[in-house]
Write a protein that holds these residues in place. Structure first.
Motif, PDB file in Angstrom:
ATOM      1  N   LEU A   1      12.995 -66.044 -36.246  1.00  0.00           N
ATOM      2  CA  LEU A   1      13.914 -66.937 -35.547  1.00  0.00           C
ATOM      3  C   LEU A   1      13.283 -68.318 -35.364  1.00  0.00           C
ATOM      4  CD1 LEU A   1      16.674 -66.213 -34.329  1.00  0.00           C
ATOM      5  CD2 LEU A   1      15.551 -66.098 -32.112  1.00  0.00           C
ATOM      6  N   VAL A   2      14.066 -69.320 -35.670  1.00  0.00           N
ATOM      7  CA  VAL A   2      13.567 -70.692 -35.563  1.00  0.00           C
ATOM      8  C   VAL A   2      14.110 -71.322 -34.289  1.00  0.00           C
ATOM      9  CG1 VAL A   2      13.598 -72.965 -36.629  1.00  0.00           C
ATOM     10  CG2 VAL A   2      13.389 -70.935 -38.052  1.00  0.00           C
ATOM     11  N   PHE A   3      13.219 -71.777 -33.433  1.00  0.00           N
ATOM     12  CA  PHE A   3      13.664 -72.499 -32.241  1.00  0.00           C
ATOM     13  C   PHE A   3      12.491 -73.340 -31.747  1.00  0.00           C
ATOM     14  CE2 PHE A   3      11.861 -70.664 -28.256  1.00  0.00           C
ATOM     15  CZ  PHE A   3      10.989 -69.753 -28.840  1.00  0.00           C
ATOM     16  N   ARG A   4      12.807 -74.275 -30.863  1.00  0.00           N
ATOM     17  CA  ARG A   4      11.763 -75.181 -30.379  1.00  0.00           C
ATOM     18  C   ARG A   4      11.201 -74.649 -29.057  1.00  0.00           C
ATOM     19  NH1 ARG A   4      10.896 -80.790 -31.302  1.00  0.00           N
ATOM     20  NH2 ARG A   4      12.898 -80.937 -32.371  1.00  0.00           N
ATOM     21  N   ASP A   5      10.084 -73.982 -29.159  1.00  0.00           N
ATOM     22  CA  ASP A   5       9.443 -73.400 -27.978  1.00  0.00           C
ATOM     23  C   ASP A   5       8.784 -74.522 -27.178  1.00  0.00           C
ATOM     24  OD1 ASP A   5       7.926 -72.045 -26.142  1.00  0.00           O
ATOM     25  OD2 ASP A   5       7.070 -70.628 -27.573  1.00  0.00           O
TER      26      ASP A   5
ATOM     27  N   TYR B   1      10.521 -70.533 -23.993  1.00  0.00           N
ATOM     28  CA  TYR B   1      11.915 -70.984 -23.890  1.00  0.00           C
ATOM     29  C   TYR B   1      12.055 -72.350 -24.564  1.00  0.00           C
ATOM     30  CZ  TYR B   1      12.260 -67.566 -20.084  1.00  0.00           C
ATOM     31  OH  TYR B   1      12.241 -66.412 -19.336  1.00  0.00           O
ATOM     32  N   ASP B   2      13.257 -72.658 -25.020  1.00  0.00           N
ATOM     33  CA  ASP B   2      13.490 -74.049 -25.393  1.00  0.00           C
ATOM     34  C   ASP B   2      13.987 -74.800 -24.150  1.00  0.00           C
ATOM     35  OD1 ASP B   2      16.251 -73.744 -25.139  1.00  0.00           O
ATOM     36  OD2 ASP B   2      16.713 -74.216 -27.214  1.00  0.00           O
TER      37      ASP B   2
ATOM     38  N   HIS C   1      15.817 -68.076 -25.111  1.00  0.00           N
ATOM     39  CA  HIS C   1      14.592 -67.297 -25.296  1.00  0.00           C
ATOM     40  C   HIS C   1      14.856 -66.233 -26.355  1.00  0.00           C
ATOM     41  CE1 HIS C   1      11.152 -64.749 -24.666  1.00  0.00           C
ATOM     42  NE2 HIS C   1      10.627 -65.657 -23.869  1.00  0.00           N
ATOM     43  N   PRO C   2      13.945 -66.068 -27.310  1.00  0.00           N
ATOM     44  CA  PRO C   2      14.210 -65.109 -28.402  1.00  0.00           C
ATOM     45  C   PRO C   2      14.398 -63.669 -27.924  1.00  0.00           C
ATOM     46  CG  PRO C   2      12.011 -66.066 -28.578  1.00  0.00           C
ATOM     47  CD  PRO C   2      12.712 -66.824 -27.521  1.00  0.00           C
TER      48      PRO C   2
ATOM     49  N   ARG D   1      19.546 -67.689 -37.992  1.00  0.00           N
ATOM     50  CA  ARG D   1      19.776 -68.896 -37.196  1.00  0.00           C
ATOM     51  C   ARG D   1      20.586 -68.553 -35.951  1.00  0.00           C
ATOM     52  NH1 ARG D   1      21.045 -74.345 -40.074  1.00  0.00           N
ATOM     53  NH2 ARG D   1      19.833 -74.955 -38.253  1.00  0.00           N
TER      54      ARG D   1
ATOM     55  N   ASN E   1      19.887 -78.171 -34.978  1.00  0.00           N
ATOM     56  CA  ASN E   1      20.538 -76.904 -34.625  1.00  0.00           C
ATOM     57  C   ASN E   1      21.940 -76.766 -35.221  1.00  0.00           C
ATOM     58  OD1 ASN E   1      18.928 -75.295 -32.462  1.00  0.00           O
ATOM     59  ND2 ASN E   1      18.641 -77.437 -31.937  1.00  0.00           N
TER      60      ASN E   1
ATOM     61  N   ARG F   1       7.317 -60.575 -29.424  1.00  0.00           N
ATOM     62  CA  ARG F   1       7.948 -60.313 -30.706  1.00  0.00           C
ATOM     63  C   ARG F   1       6.927 -60.452 -31.819  1.00  0.00           C
ATOM     64  NH1 ARG F   1      11.147 -65.325 -32.562  1.00  0.00           N
ATOM     65  NH2 ARG F   1       9.804 -66.988 -31.879  1.00  0.00           N
TER      66      ARG F   1
ATOM     67  N   HIS G   1       7.939 -68.721 -34.256  1.00  0.00           N
ATOM     68  CA  HIS G   1       8.034 -69.865 -35.149  1.00  0.00           C
ATOM     69  C   HIS G   1       8.602 -71.042 -34.380  1.00  0.00           C
ATOM     70  CE1 HIS G   1       7.369 -67.681 -39.015  1.00  0.00           C
ATOM     71  NE2 HIS G   1       7.573 -66.691 -38.175  1.00  0.00           N
ATOM     72  N   HIS G   2       8.041 -72.164 -34.633  1.00  0.00           N
ATOM     73  CA  HIS G   2       8.500 -73.350 -33.941  1.00  0.00           C
ATOM     74  C   HIS G   2       9.282 -74.221 -34.909  1.00  0.00           C
ATOM     75  CE1 HIS G   2       5.720 -72.993 -30.366  1.00  0.00           C
ATOM     76  NE2 HIS G   2       5.485 -71.948 -31.126  1.00  0.00           N
ATOM     77  N   GLU G   3      10.221 -74.937 -34.337  1.00  0.00           N
ATOM     78  CA  GLU G   3      11.062 -75.758 -35.198  1.00  0.00           C
ATOM     79  C   GLU G   3      10.237 -76.757 -35.988  1.00  0.00           C
ATOM     80  OE1 GLU G   3      14.905 -77.736 -33.741  1.00  0.00           O
ATOM     81  OE2 GLU G   3      15.046 -75.633 -34.185  1.00  0.00           O
TER      82      GLU G   3
ATOM     83  N   GLU H   1      12.202 -75.971 -39.821  1.00  0.00           N
ATOM     84  CA  GLU H   1      13.462 -76.702 -39.825  1.00  0.00           C
ATOM     85  C   GLU H   1      13.297 -78.112 -39.290  1.00  0.00           C
ATOM     86  OE1 GLU H   1      17.933 -75.638 -38.342  1.00  0.00           O
ATOM     87  OE2 GLU H   1      16.202 -74.762 -37.400  1.00  0.00           O
TER      88      GLU H   1
END
Lengths: 279, 335
Positions: free
Chosen positions: A27-31, A36-37, A42-43, A106, A147, B324, B328-330, B334
């Motif tokens: 999963l791609v997100f900005r931690d 948390y983003d 939160h994943p 995504r 996003n 988990r 991965h960070h953006e 991406e």
């Protein structure tokens, strides 16, 4: 349901198959440093959300989707869909479908009406799964960070659409194309067939506005009908307009019409393709 | 920047800033001002470089004497000012004079001063309005908390902030306003810090907003970068830690007890009266329901500020991201 992430993850581990859990590792997100983003995603809660929606997706609505290849595997985009069904299950099914069928997975960021963050537990749970309040600033920040946004240009009124007006698109707002033009991102038209019959409303109580909701709906059935969902993604609509033309009402109106027509065409094709409400 | 006037030198932030300025070889003089004697306010000395003045900036005469006395003699070229009353329980005309009128007077006199060229106001994230329909990421043009229901400590901070903002571009000074995230340290006026100091932290059931907090180290670095820069404008200065309120409570080593929102106001009013604590739920009610995180893009781009030092949480909670298989960070993929 703001449960701690470790509990959310433990629940997800019990429900989701190993392969699905493994996919969520990508999963791609900005931690922002604590898992948390900045918006609260939160994943572990995404995994919990998937664990809760997967049975609905697989067994209740038996979702069939077509055209997932039109959803970009990276970079910002806006998904614009028709909206209906008393409860926002259409958003949940699109969210689940995109999460399951994109590689790497995504997380859609559904843009919700302002009353949704007011809902105790529900607002927080949705936020942990990626929902954001419908302010221009939130949408801008998320698009700039690459996003995928999910918007319903018909807005909240569509969710209470009378049964007789199912699959008739209501007034199509222009905010999504304004964002798309300003940020140079495509709009992916999405048609959901099935949701507009899932929970017909027989009335509404306009003076009861729990937590800021526009009214209290009275559905015909206490739970949604097990209609089959068909989700159709269309080819992305790209706009040639310059970012500064995002202020031009004429440009916006024309761009929104293009998206609306694309959704309308997908809806009609989907309805023709459908073999029955529950089939 | 060669000589600097720091007006809130007796606070932990002011003290740290003064220490760092004293260690900077490019700075010739630091003129520190506080309401208390130097041996209490700044328990150190640097003869020839540190000049401390005990003054009551709520009095216009003291401000004038400060600027056209020691500040002129030391050729002060930069002023760093902040609202002076940290305790939200204090209210009244005298407090307003210290928070707002001193700012107005300092700014006004600095504009006619022979040596002062730069004016920096340290402002606060509390000046921003938090609401469900406003963006989570707070940019500098976010609506301000100017509602009539806001308590004086917020109204004063907003008024001081706006007073300085209105002179940008009209004044001969280079003006910057730095709106900083809450600093989790004693003596900084942080409501969140006082809230976390309770043995038990109650929070509204069903809500868990994202908060951002800053350390004194990052805050002082941001102030120094602002002082050293010529940039005018408003700059948000976030900290490194962005997390849900419930996580902040747990990491602080406190139990976070969700209770119906309506109970919190009387509960914390009782705590304030019995325990003499500064935290008030009323002014923080919306912040305890809806997220508000400072967007530091402008400070990063213009001042070169990037938060670097995280809060030293008393009880580090296992990071859920590690639960988990991978994280991965953006930035890694991406765009």
């Amino acid at each position: 349901m703001p449960v701690p992430p470790e509990i959310a993850w433990r629940i997800a581990e019990r429900v989701l198959p190993a392969a699905e859990r493994q996919r969520l590792a990508d999963l791609v997100f900005r931690d922002e440093g604590h898992g948390y983003d900045a918006f609260g995603l939160h994943p572990a809660h995404v995994a919990l959300g998937l664990a809760l929606t997967a049975p609905l997706y697989d067994a209740w609505f038996r979702v069939i989707s077509r055209g997932i290849e039109h959803v970009p595997s990276s970079g910002a985009a806006i998904l614009a869909a028709n909206h209906a069904g008393t409860l926002p299950l259409d958003a949940m099914m699109i969210w689940t479908d995109v999460l399951r069928r994109t590689t790497p997975p995504r997380v859609l960021r559904p843009v919700a009406d302002h009353f949704v963050p007011n809902l105790p537990w529900i607002g927080t749970f949705f936020t942990r799964g990626g929902m954001v309040g419908g302010s221009r600033g939130n949408a801008r920040a998320l698009l700039e960070a690459g996003n995928l946004l999910l918007v319903f240009p018909e807005g909240t009124p569509a969710i209470g659409k009378p049964f007789s007006e199912r699959y008739h698109l209501l007034e199509w707002r222009v905010g999504h194309v304004e964002l798309a033009i300003r940020h140079g991102v495509p709009v992916v038209p999405v048609a959901v067939v099935g949701s507009e019959e899932q929970m017909p409303q027989v009335g509404r109580i306009p003076f009861l506005r729990p937590f800021g909701a526009p009214y209290l709906p009275i559905p015909l059935t206490p739970v949604p009908l097990p209609v089959r969902y068909h989700i159709h993604y269309g080819a992305p609509v790209r706009f040639d307009s310059r970012p500064d033309q995002a202020d031009d009402p004429g440009v916006l109106s024309e761009a929104a019409s293009r998206v609306r027509s694309a959704v309308e065409d997908l809806l009609q094709a989907g309805l023709r393709m459908r073999q029955g409400l529950f089939a | 920047m060669r000589s600097v006037l720091v007006t809130d030198a007796s606070t932990p932030v002011g003290e740290r800033l003064v220490r760092e300025l004293l260690d900077d070889p490019a700075i010739e003089h630091v003129l520190a001002v506080g309401p208390r004697p130097q041996e209490v306010a700044l328990p150190f000395d640097r003869p020839g470089k540190l000049h401390y003045l005990q003054a009551d900036l709520g009095r216009a005469r003291h401000v004038r004497t400060l600027l056209f006395g020691p500040a002129r003699d030391l050729a002060v070229d930069s002023v760093l000012h902040s609202a002076l009353v940290e305790d939200p329980r204090e209210a009244g005309r005298r407090v307003h004079a210290l928070n707002v009128e001193s700012t107005r007077e300092l700014l006004h006199l600095s504009e006619g001063h022979p040596t002062i060229r730069r004016f920096v106001l340290r402002s606060f994230s509390e000046v921003y309005r938090i609401r469900a329909d406003l963006p989570v990421l707070i940019e500098e043009d976010h609506p301000l908390n100017i509602g009539g229901n806001a308590p004086q400590w917020i109204q004063d901070r907003v008024e001081a902030d706006v007073t300085v903002c209105t002179r940008m571009g009209l004044s001969p000074l280079q003006i910057a306003v730095v709106r900083t995230a809450e600093c989790l340290a004693p003596g900084t006026g942080s409501q969140l810090f006082d809230y976390l100091e309770s043995p038990i932290c109650f929070r509204p059931a069903g809500f868990d907003p994202m908060v951002n907090v800053i350390t004194i180290a990052d805050l002082v670095r941001a102030l120094r970068l602002t002082l050293a820069s010529d940039a005018q404008g408003v700059f948000n200065v976030p900290g490194l830690d962005t997390l849900p309120l419930s996580s902040a409570v747990l990491k602080w080593g406190r139990p976070a007890i969700p209770v119906p929102g309506g109970w919190l106001h009387p509960l914390y009013r009782w705590r304030e009266r019995v325990g003499g604590h500064a935290f008030r739920y009323g002014p923080n009610r919306l912040r305890f329901h809806y997220s508000g995180v400072l967007d530091g893009t402008r400070a990063r781009r213009v001042l070169g500020y990037e938060p670097a030092v995280g809060v030293d949480w008393p009880l580090p909670v296992r990071e859920a991201a590690g639960l988990r298989p991978g994280s991965h960070h953006e930035d890694d993929g991406e765009g």
